[in-house]
Design an enzyme around this catalytic site. Structure first.
Site, mmCIF file in Angstrom:
data_model
loop_
_atom_site.group_PDB
_atom_site.id
_atom_site.type_symbol
_atom_site.label_atom_id
_atom_site.label_comp_id
_atom_site.label_asym_id
_atom_site.label_seq_id
_atom_site.Cartn_x
_atom_site.Cartn_y
_atom_site.Cartn_z
ATOM 1 N N ILE A 14 0.814 -1.215 0.000
ATOM 2 C CA ILE A 14 0.000 0.000 0.000
ATOM 3 C C ILE A 14 0.854 1.273 0.000
ATOM 4 O O ILE A 14 0.315 2.367 0.124
ATOM 5 C CB ILE A 14 -1.007 0.028 1.181
ATOM 6 C CG1 ILE A 14 -0.365 -0.351 2.507
ATOM 7 C CG2 ILE A 14 -2.161 -0.902 0.897
ATOM 8 C CD1 ILE A 14 0.495 0.669 3.109
ATOM 9 N N THR A 17 7.018 1.839 1.202
ATOM 10 C CA THR A 17 8.327 2.207 0.653
ATOM 11 C C THR A 17 8.264 3.567 -0.015
ATOM 12 O O THR A 17 9.222 4.345 0.037
ATOM 13 C CB THR A 17 8.821 1.139 -0.328
ATOM 14 O OG1 THR A 17 8.875 -0.126 0.348
ATOM 15 C CG2 THR A 17 10.201 1.476 -0.856
ATOM 16 N N LYS A 39 15.451 -1.337 6.406
ATOM 17 C CA LYS A 39 14.380 -2.327 6.267
ATOM 18 C C LYS A 39 14.860 -3.572 7.022
ATOM 19 O O LYS A 39 15.567 -4.416 6.470
ATOM 20 C CB LYS A 39 14.141 -2.642 4.791
ATOM 21 C CG LYS A 39 13.045 -3.678 4.540
ATOM 22 C CD LYS A 39 11.698 -3.060 4.385
ATOM 23 C CE LYS A 39 10.666 -4.097 3.917
ATOM 24 N NZ LYS A 39 9.308 -3.538 3.823
ATOM 25 N N GLU A 123 11.554 1.035 8.002
ATOM 26 C CA GLU A 123 10.319 0.564 7.370
ATOM 27 C C GLU A 123 9.995 -0.841 7.849
ATOM 28 O O GLU A 123 10.805 -1.762 7.723
ATOM 29 C CB GLU A 123 10.448 0.573 5.850
ATOM 30 C CG GLU A 123 9.176 0.112 5.150
ATOM 31 C CD GLU A 123 9.336 0.013 3.642
ATOM 32 O OE1 GLU A 123 8.822 -0.959 3.059
ATOM 33 O OE2 GLU A 123 9.970 0.907 3.055
ATOM 34 N N GLY A 124 8.792 -1.003 8.401
ATOM 35 C CA GLY A 124 8.353 -2.320 8.827
ATOM 36 C C GLY A 124 7.997 -3.200 7.651
ATOM 37 O O GLY A 124 7.971 -2.769 6.496
ATOM 38 N N GLY A 126 5.112 -5.592 5.828
ATOM 39 C CA GLY A 126 3.682 -5.847 5.788
ATOM 40 C C GLY A 126 2.888 -4.862 6.619
ATOM 41 O O GLY A 126 3.199 -3.678 6.690
ATOM 42 N N ASN A 191 -2.324 7.362 0.615
ATOM 43 C CA ASN A 191 -1.733 6.997 -0.671
ATOM 44 C C ASN A 191 -2.767 6.248 -1.496
ATOM 45 O O ASN A 191 -3.221 5.158 -1.121
ATOM 46 C CB ASN A 191 -0.495 6.105 -0.447
ATOM 47 C CG ASN A 191 0.180 5.728 -1.748
ATOM 48 O OD1 ASN A 191 0.431 6.584 -2.592
ATOM 49 N ND2 ASN A 191 0.473 4.450 -1.914
#
Length: 237
Positions: A14, A17, A39, A123-124, A126, A191
Site C-alpha cells: 500500500i 516504501t 528495512k 520501514e516495517g 507488511g 496513498n
C-alpha cells in the site's frame, strides 16, 4: 539531534516504501546531511550475482529503493539485517530460509546506524502486526511481530494508509494497536492505490476525523512517482 521514524502501513503493498523514500528525501531537503533508510526484515528478494569485490547477495526491491533515496551508504547487514528470498509472510519466509529473527540483533543494527546518521527511517514489513518469526516447535517461545519490533525501537510511527475500499477499518485498527502499545502515532499518509475507489473524498474525510494524528501528505494514484518529488508535498511530523 538524531531523528528516527518507524513507517508502517494498513496492509502490504500500500506504499510504505513510497512513504519511506519520500520521508528520507524530505529530511534531506530539510537540511539533514546523513539520512539512511533501514528495512530490518525484507521478504521477497532476487539474487544479485557477484560483481568485482561485491559478493553475490539477496536484494529486495524495497531495500534497493531506500538505498537509492539515502544519502548515507552503509553495509548491507546494517540497513537490511534479514534478506529472505521468498515473497511470503516474513515468518514463513524466515522458516523456509532457516533464519530466526532476533530483535536484539535488529536493535543493535539500528543503534549502529543512529550513531553515524542524522536521521534513520525504519520501514516495517507488511502490516503493523505481521508475524516476523514463529515459536520454535522444539524449544517453544513467543511469536515475534512487526509491532514487537516497533515497540522495541520505541520510535514515532508514521502510518501509510492505502486508499481503497476497507481502508477506514484497517487504519482505525492499526491506530488502536499502535496506541495500545504506548507508541506515538506521529502522522499518516494517504496513498491512493485504487484509481477507481468509490467515495474517495468521503473516506478521506472520515480518516481525517478519526485518526488522532496529522495528515502529512495525500498522494494521488501515481505508480511511477519520484520519491524526491513526493517529498515536496510531505509535511514532516
Amino acid at each position: 539531534m538524531h531523528t528516527a521514524y518507524f513507517v508502517t502501513g494498513t496492509d502490504t503493498g500500500i506504499g510504505k516504501t513510497r512513504t519511506s523514500g519520500a520521508l528520507i528525501h524530505a529530511l534531506r531537503q530539510a537540511g539533514l546531511a546523513r539520512v539512511v533508510g533501514m528495512k530490518p526484515v525484507a521478504a521477497g528478494c532476487d539474487w544479485v550475482e557477484e560483481r568485482g569485490e561485491v559478493p553475490g547477495h539477496w536484494l529486495n526491491e524495497d531495500v534497493a529503493a531506500m538505498r537509492a533515496a539515502s544519502s548515507l551508504q552503509v553495509p548491507a547487514g546494517f540497513d537490511n539485517p534479514y534478506a529472505l528470498p521468498d515473497a511470503v509472510s516474513p515468518h514463513i519466509a524466515a522458516r523456509r530460509a532457516g533464519a530466526v529473527i532476533d530483535l536484539d540483533h535488529i536493535e543493535a543494527c539500528f543503534h549502529a546506524l543512529r550513531q553515524h546518521a542524522d536521521a534513520v527511517v525504519v520501514e516495517g514489513a507488511g502490516g503493523f502486526i505481521v508475524p516476523l518469526c514463529e515459536p520454535d516447535p522444539d524449544l517453544g517461545g513467543d511469536w515475534v511481530t512487526s509491532a514487537d519490533l516497533a515497540q522495541r525501537l520505541n520510535l514515532p510511527i508514521i502510518l501509510t494508509v492505502g486508499l481503497r475500499l476497507g481502508c477506514i477499518n484497517h487504519a482505525l485498527l492499526t491506530q488502536e494497536a499502535i496506541l495500545a502499545r504506548g507508541l506515538k502515532l506521529a502522522g499518516w499518509v494517504a496513498n491512493e492505490v485504487d484509481p477507481d475507489m468509490p467515495e474517495r473524498a468521503a473516506n478521506l474525510a472520515t480518516l481525517k476525523a478519526r485518526l488522532q494524528a496529522p495528515l502529512l501528505a495525500h498522494w494521488p494514484w501515481q505508480p511511477d512517482a519520484d520519491p524526491a518529488e513526493l517529498a515536496r508535498s510531505l509535511r514532516l511530523p
